[in-house]
Design an enzyme around this catalytic site. Structure first.
Site, PDB file in Angstrom:
ATOM      1  N   LYS A 196       0.855  -1.195   0.000  1.00  0.00           N
ATOM      2  CA  LYS A 196       0.000   0.000   0.000  1.00  0.00           C
ATOM      3  C   LYS A 196       0.881   1.232   0.000  1.00  0.00           C
ATOM      4  O   LYS A 196       1.995   1.215   0.566  1.00  0.00           O
ATOM      5  CB  LYS A 196      -0.859  -0.004   1.273  1.00  0.00           C
ATOM      6  CG  LYS A 196      -2.055   0.912   1.211  1.00  0.00           C
ATOM      7  CD  LYS A 196      -3.238   0.221   0.564  1.00  0.00           C
ATOM      8  CE  LYS A 196      -4.419   1.151   0.443  1.00  0.00           C
ATOM      9  NZ  LYS A 196      -5.562   0.468  -0.215  1.00  0.00           N
TER      10      LYS A 196
ATOM     11  N   GLY B 264     -23.070   4.985   3.119  1.00  0.00           N
ATOM     12  CA  GLY B 264     -22.102   5.405   2.102  1.00  0.00           C
ATOM     13  C   GLY B 264     -22.645   5.281   0.698  1.00  0.00           C
ATOM     14  O   GLY B 264     -22.904   4.175   0.221  1.00  0.00           O
TER      15      GLY B 264
ATOM     16  N   GLY C  86     -20.985   6.503  -2.069  1.00  0.00           N
ATOM     17  CA  GLY C  86     -19.880   6.963  -2.900  1.00  0.00           C
ATOM     18  C   GLY C  86     -19.748   6.085  -4.141  1.00  0.00           C
ATOM     19  O   GLY C  86     -20.724   5.515  -4.625  1.00  0.00           O
TER      20      GLY C  86
ATOM     21  N   VAL D  32     -18.559   3.100  -4.668  1.00  0.00           N
ATOM     22  CA  VAL D  32     -19.021   1.712  -4.522  1.00  0.00           C
ATOM     23  C   VAL D  32     -20.463   1.681  -4.016  1.00  0.00           C
ATOM     24  O   VAL D  32     -21.333   1.028  -4.591  1.00  0.00           O
ATOM     25  CB  VAL D  32     -18.108   0.924  -3.551  1.00  0.00           C
ATOM     26  CG1 VAL D  32     -18.629  -0.490  -3.357  1.00  0.00           C
ATOM     27  CG2 VAL D  32     -16.667   0.896  -4.061  1.00  0.00           C
TER      28      VAL D  32
END
Ligand code: NAD
Length: 345
Positions: A80, A176, A178, A180
């Protein structure tokens, strides 16, 4: 525990800090494991309060990517990148400097989009390195694939709870809307689910959810206490914590957000409450399955979709094993991934 102790305990192979004052870049790249292949994981840009916070995040996220990639059956490891910056400071120069950092690792780490980074940003990274996936015109935006896999995981959870994976009339609480979450919400609506959605700052998306998909809007705090069949967190991490878990009135949690459980103890508490949990790094693997293909073979969308749909079986099997053994689902999922990292796919 200090972050250095975490590096040792988590077993990271390499953690590198890069600084380029002229470009305004401060970033950390964590390579957790290259046992199965080069370490792949997105680049998160976030205004971390401190370098320590950023380091802690990159350690947790890169280790999580090793598990996610192995569990998805990908011949790639886990890594990451985090850039410590305000999203308003994003620039070509910043991402080119990040590209130089990635390039210096000579392919041990492959980067991609993540929170606050886009396909456009990656095109700037590519000016300095070839070690980028999620490229425009190849695998592109991972979110639609993450959404497909998440909905498959929700269906598998319904099958586990009710013996049928039909979502008709199944009461879903969603957080959420957003990239996704909005797509997940649409697919759940199309599958006939009854939707309760937490208020979202993107009013345009909220309006569609309420007016076109018949969702009931509740506050974030209300969502946790709402009686529903499946809670689908698609916002930020650590939402399953010591405050929220006692309030939950759902039968299961199955959503796309990364790191939903605050810590391992929360997995045990959730289990003790009799709430089934589809481990986040399994159910949200669709995006990396899509990007990962670009990393090791010629990109083939049909193959990607086949593999994404396999999330259904993996989620179902983990829920079922947890019911039989009494072990928290996250523990089973992590062991499954660790065995693959140790013994190969
Ligand atoms: P995003 O930033 O597009 O969407 C997240 C949304 O959640 C934002 O719009 C934000 O306003 C909203 N939000 C934040 N806190 C909230 C709260 N308390 N209540 C209601 N809404 C809230 O991110 P995304 O790409 O849709 O990712 C969503 C989650 O899924 C993240 O945890 C991400 O790490 C995870 N994930 C995403 C992908 C992917 O392909 N994008 C892959 C794997 C995991």
């Amino acid at each position: 525990m200090s972050n250095v102790q975490f590096i040792s305990q988590y077993g990271h192979e390499e953690v590198a800090f890069f600084q380029n004052e002229a470009a305004g870049l401060k970033c950390i790249i964590g390579i957790h494991s290259t046992k199965l292949g080069p370490a792949l994981g997105g680049c998160r840009l976030y205004p971390y309060a401190s370098l320590d916070d950023a380091l802690f995040d990159v350690l947790r996220l890169s280790r999580g990517m090793s598990f996610k990639n192995a569990a998805a059956g990908l011949p790639i490891g886990g890594g990451k990148g985090v850039i410590i910056a305000d999203p308003k400071q994003k620039s070509r120069v910043l991402f080119e400097a990040y590209g130089e950092a990635v390039n210096s690792l000579q392919g041990r780490y492959l980067t991609a989009e993540d929170v606050n980074t886009t396909v456009q940003d990656m095109s700037w990274v590519m000016n300095k390195t070839k070690f980028v996936v999620g490229q425009d015109g190849v695998s592109g935006d991972p979110s639609p694939f993450t959404a497909i896999g998440t909905v498959d995981g929700v269906k598998a959870t319904a099958k586990f709870l009710f013996g049928s994976d039909s979502l008709k009339g199944v009461k879903i609480g969603l957080q959420g809307l957003g990239h996704v979450g909005f797509d997940v919400c649409r697919q759940l609506y199309e599958a006939g689910a009854e939707l309760i959605v937490a208020t979202h700052s993107n009013r345009a998306n909220m309006k569609v959810a309420v007016e076109e998909w018949g969702a009931k809007e509740v506050t974030d705090a209300e969502l946790y206490k709402t009686e529903c069949d499946i809670l689908v967190p698609c916002a930020l991490g650590a939402t399953l914590n010591y405050d929220t878990i006692p309030e939950l009135k759902c039968k299961a949690v199955a959503g796309a957000a990364n790191n939903q459980l605050l810590d391992d103890e929360c997995g045990k508490i959730l289990k003790a409450r009799g709430i089934a949990y589809a481990p986040d790094f399994i159910i949200n693997g669709g995006g990396v399955i899509n990007a990962g293909q670009e990393a090791f073979t010629t990109y083939d969308k049909e193959k990607v979709l086949k593999q994404v749909h396999n999330i259904y079986n993996t989620v179902y099997n983990i829920l079922d094993e947890s019911k039989t053994t009494g072990e928290p689902e996250g523990v089973i999922a992590q062991r499954f991934a660790e065995e693959r990292i140790k013994n190969g796919l």
